[in-house]
Design a protein around this motif. Structure first.
Motif, short mmCIF file in Angstrom:
data_model
loop_
_atom_site.label_atom_id
_atom_site.label_comp_id
_atom_site.label_asym_id
_atom_site.label_seq_id
_atom_site.Cartn_x
_atom_site.Cartn_y
_atom_site.Cartn_z
N ALA A 199 0.83 -1.21 0.00
CA ALA A 199 0.00 0.00 0.00
C ALA A 199 0.87 1.26 0.00
CB ALA A 199 -0.93 0.00 1.21
N MET A 200 1.93 1.27 0.79
CA MET A 200 2.82 2.43 0.83
C MET A 200 3.55 2.60 -0.49
SD MET A 200 2.54 4.25 3.53
CE MET A 200 3.91 5.30 3.06
N LEU A 201 3.90 1.50 -1.15
CA LEU A 201 4.55 1.59 -2.46
C LEU A 201 3.62 2.25 -3.49
CD1 LEU A 201 6.97 0.93 -4.25
CD2 LEU A 201 5.95 -1.33 -4.67
N CYS A 202 2.36 1.86 -3.48
CA CYS A 202 1.38 2.47 -4.37
C CYS A 202 1.21 3.96 -4.06
CB CYS A 202 0.03 1.76 -4.25
SG CYS A 202 0.05 0.03 -4.80
N PHE A 203 1.20 4.27 -2.79
CA PHE A 203 1.11 5.68 -2.38
C PHE A 203 2.32 6.47 -2.86
CE2 PHE A 203 2.27 8.91 0.84
CZ PHE A 203 1.18 9.75 0.73
N ALA A 204 3.52 5.88 -2.75
CA ALA A 204 4.74 6.57 -3.17
C ALA A 204 4.74 6.87 -4.66
CB ALA A 204 5.96 5.72 -2.80
N VAL A 205 4.29 5.92 -5.46
CA VAL A 205 4.21 6.15 -6.91
C VAL A 205 3.24 7.29 -7.22
CG1 VAL A 205 3.55 5.15 -9.14
CG2 VAL A 205 4.86 3.79 -7.49
N SER A 206 2.10 7.30 -6.53
CA SER A 206 1.11 8.35 -6.76
C SER A 206 1.64 9.72 -6.33
CB SER A 206 -0.19 8.03 -6.03
OG SER A 206 -0.03 8.13 -4.62
N VAL A 207 2.45 9.76 -5.28
CA VAL A 207 3.07 11.01 -4.84
C VAL A 207 4.00 11.55 -5.93
CG1 VAL A 207 4.76 12.01 -3.24
CG2 VAL A 207 2.91 10.59 -2.37
N GLY A 208 4.80 10.65 -6.52
CA GLY A 208 5.71 11.06 -7.58
C GLY A 208 4.99 11.61 -8.79
N VAL A 209 3.93 10.94 -9.22
CA VAL A 209 3.18 11.38 -10.40
C VAL A 209 2.50 12.73 -10.13
CG1 VAL A 209 1.23 10.86 -11.93
CG2 VAL A 209 2.84 9.04 -11.27
N SER A 210 1.84 12.86 -8.99
CA SER A 210 1.14 14.10 -8.68
C SER A 210 2.12 15.26 -8.52
CB SER A 210 0.30 13.95 -7.40
OG SER A 210 1.10 13.63 -6.29
N TYR A 211 3.31 14.99 -8.00
CA TYR A 211 4.32 16.05 -7.87
C TYR A 211 4.74 16.56 -9.25
CZ TYR A 211 8.87 18.23 -7.60
OH TYR A 211 9.91 19.10 -7.76
N LEU A 212 4.99 15.66 -10.18
CA LEU A 212 5.42 16.06 -11.52
C LEU A 212 4.36 16.90 -12.21
CD1 LEU A 212 7.15 12.79 -12.79
CD2 LEU A 212 8.25 14.94 -12.17
N ILE A 213 3.11 16.50 -12.07
CA ILE A 213 2.01 17.27 -12.68
C ILE A 213 1.97 18.68 -12.11
CG2 ILE A 213 -0.50 17.45 -12.89
CD1 ILE A 213 -0.55 14.36 -12.94
N GLY A 214 2.03 18.80 -10.79
CA GLY A 214 1.99 20.10 -10.15
C GLY A 214 3.18 20.97 -10.52
N ALA A 215 4.38 20.36 -10.64
CA ALA A 215 5.57 21.12 -11.00
C ALA A 215 5.46 21.69 -12.40
CB ALA A 215 6.81 20.23 -10.88
N VAL A 216 4.92 20.92 -13.33
CA VAL A 216 4.74 21.39 -14.70
C VAL A 216 3.75 22.56 -14.74
CG1 VAL A 216 3.79 20.77 -16.97
CG2 VAL A 216 5.33 19.20 -15.78
N VAL A 217 2.67 22.46 -13.98
CA VAL A 217 1.67 23.53 -13.95
C VAL A 217 2.26 24.81 -13.37
CG1 VAL A 217 -0.52 24.27 -12.92
CG2 VAL A 217 -0.29 21.95 -13.81
N LEU A 218 3.04 24.70 -12.28
CA LEU A 218 3.63 25.89 -11.67
C LEU A 218 4.58 26.58 -12.64
CD1 LEU A 218 4.07 27.77 -9.28
CD2 LEU A 218 5.83 26.19 -8.45
N LYS A 219 5.39 25.80 -13.35
CA LYS A 219 6.30 26.39 -14.33
C LYS A 219 5.54 27.12 -15.42
CE LYS A 219 10.25 25.36 -17.29
NZ LYS A 219 11.19 24.32 -17.78
N ALA A 220 4.41 26.55 -15.84
CA ALA A 220 3.60 27.20 -16.87
C ALA A 220 2.98 28.49 -16.36
CB ALA A 220 2.51 26.24 -17.34
N ARG A 221 2.66 28.54 -15.06
CA ARG A 221 1.99 29.72 -14.49
C ARG A 221 2.94 30.90 -14.31
NH1 ARG A 221 -1.70 27.36 -15.93
NH2 ARG A 221 -3.57 26.66 -14.81
N ILE A 222 4.18 30.63 -13.88
CA ILE A 222 5.07 31.76 -13.56
C ILE A 222 6.34 31.77 -14.40
CG2 ILE A 222 4.22 31.85 -11.18
CD1 ILE A 222 6.85 30.59 -10.29
N GLY A 223 6.50 30.78 -15.26
CA GLY A 223 7.73 30.71 -16.06
C GLY A 223 7.97 31.95 -16.90
N GLY A 224 6.90 32.48 -17.48
CA GLY A 224 7.04 33.66 -18.33
C GLY A 224 7.50 34.88 -17.56
#
Length: 449
Positions: A199-224
């Motif tokens: 269960a913790m392994l599944c949680f860890a994978v989901s943490v990694g995926v959600s982090y990458l999505i959020g990081a891409v969005v933040l870069k798009a919001r303030i990168g310019g």
């Protein structure tokens, strides 16, 4: 500064603007939080059913430990970002925003990596007597600390920029959906054993995926805005503010989660799991206020900086009343149907019903007191909040140590209820004295001298 008894046209217009701002941002946040709470509850039920009481207890205990360890790693920069980025954006100070984000991520990564390595060393040294599933659960939980830390900082930046949707969606929607999907896939498609480690392994994978999505969005919001500017640093100032805010954040964390840890240490991980289910359900009482604060917190900071006291009162009143109305409905639902709801986790979990009602009652009182902690934090009076939270934390610990051995989960619930009453009531009085702002809902004529 008592609320106006007869609003002038400009004041009425200002009040309408506040309501619209909170309604627009708050409604999006409310919907995401509602969906997120539903998914989080579903995830906990799936975990409890698949892992059993003992396995779920281990999972709940490990995630609580991980939450505590993420706290020193982020060093209070999450709250600092919410408070300062919104103000810097209003001033078009993008070099400071870039510098703050870069420094916060650098410090957060180094500290989280250090915490992770120390934790793994402790597990390697003291893993005797633990099952393979327990060892794996602790190890994987520790590995998620850097990503959880950086994800929190990214979420705070998007909140400060008033991007309510993407500030919350990766963690509240994507993460639980992925965790549930991966766990079901691992157990039923791959044939892995359903235990806390998987269960913790599944949680860890989901943490990694959600982090990458959020990081891409933040870069798009303030990168310019930040790509071509040179970062400006005020590291000492940021550290001083962050450490002060971290103290309050730590007390919030202790008040919310310490009883889960104490139940695990003084009773058993299984009992901790039962109590954790009650805590997770009880947070639904205050989740509307949490959703509204995604919009209200930066608005309070901006309004205070402009010295608009009437608008400050209006933000507190409007957001407080909306949050309390929802809290009252959820509390009544728990008081009536709490046992069947806990039964969804498993028949043994119904033993946590008295604790659920007590914790929920404390949350309800906090919602009644309104924007106490948020207002103090966003206006630079975090030291006043520190004193109130410190007294409540001491009370919580003392009552927990005294009552858990005698009353178990009910004792932990009493400790949580009393500490919530203590700090919220104290802050309502202190804020009235310091700002003249009335935070308790539906008491505009209250005199707290």
């Amino acid at each position: 500064m008592d609320s106006a008894q007869g609003l002038s046209k400009p004041a009425a217009s200002r009040s309408g603007t506040v309501a619209k701002l909170l309604a627009k941002g708050g409604s999006i946040s409310f919907l995401i939080n509602a969906a997120g709470m539903g998914l989080a509850l579903l995830m906990q039920i799936v975990l409890a059913r698949l892992l059993g009481a003992a396995g779920y207890g281990t999972y709940a205990f490990v995630t609580t430990v991980t939450t505590f360890l993420v706290f020193p790693a982020k060093l209070g920069f999450d709250t600092t970002i919410v408070r300062l980025v919104s103000a810097h954006k209003a001033e078009n100070a993008w070099p400071l925003i870039k510098g703050l984000m870069r420094r916060a991520n650098q410090i957060g990564f180094v500290l989280s990596l250090t915490v992770m390595l120390i934790g793994l060393a402790v597990i390697a040294w003291r893993h005797e007597g633990m099952t393979n599933a327990q060892t794996a659960a602790y190890a994987v939980g520790l590995i998620t600390i850097p990503l959880l830390t950086l994800a929190t900082l990214r979420q705070s930046a998007l909140q400060a920029l008033k991007d309510v949707l993407f500030a919350q969606m990766p963690e509240k929607i994507i993460r639980p959906l992925l965790t549930i999907g991966l766990l079901l896939l691992a157990v039923y498609a791959i044939g892995m054993e359903a235990n806390a480690g998987v269960a913790m392994l599944c949680f860890a994978v989901s943490v990694g995926v959600s982090y990458l999505i959020g990081a891409v969005v933040l870069k798009a919001r303030i990168g310019g805005q930040t790509a071509l500017v040179k970062p400006q640093y005020e590291t000492r100032k940021w550290l001083n503010l962050s450490v002060s805010l971290m103290i309050n954040g730590g007390m919030y964390l202790i008040l919310g989660q310490l009883n889960v840890l104490l139940m695990g240490m003084m009773e058993s991980e299984t009992q901790s799991g039962f109590f954790s289910a009650a805590v997770r359900l009880a947070t639904l009482v205050s989740f509307a206020m949490t959703a509204i604060n995604m919009t209200a917190a930066p608005l309070l900071s901006e309004t205070y900086a402009k010295g608009d006291w009437k608008k400050l009162q209006q933000v507190c009143t409007t957001s407080g009343r909306a949050g309390f109305t929802f809290a009252a409905v959820i509390f009544i639902a728990f008081a009536i149907g709490g046992r069947p709801l806990l039964g969804l986790f498993g028949s043994e979990f119904t033993a946590a019903y008295p604790a659920l009602v007590l914790i929920a009652a404390g949350q309800l009182f906090g919602a009644f007191c309104g924007q106490t902690g948020t207002l103090a934090t966003m206006t630079g009076y975090q030291k006043t909040l520190t004193r109130a939270l410190g007294a409540a934390t001491a009370l919580n610990v003392a009552l927990s140590l005294a009552l858990i051995p005698q009353l178990g989960m009910t004792g932990a619930g009493i400790a949580s209820f009393c500490s919530s009453i203590c700090w919220n009531a104290a802050m309502a009085v202190l804020i009235k004295r310091k700002f003249g702002v009335v935070t308790p809902v539906w008491t505009p004529s209250l005199r707290l001298k």
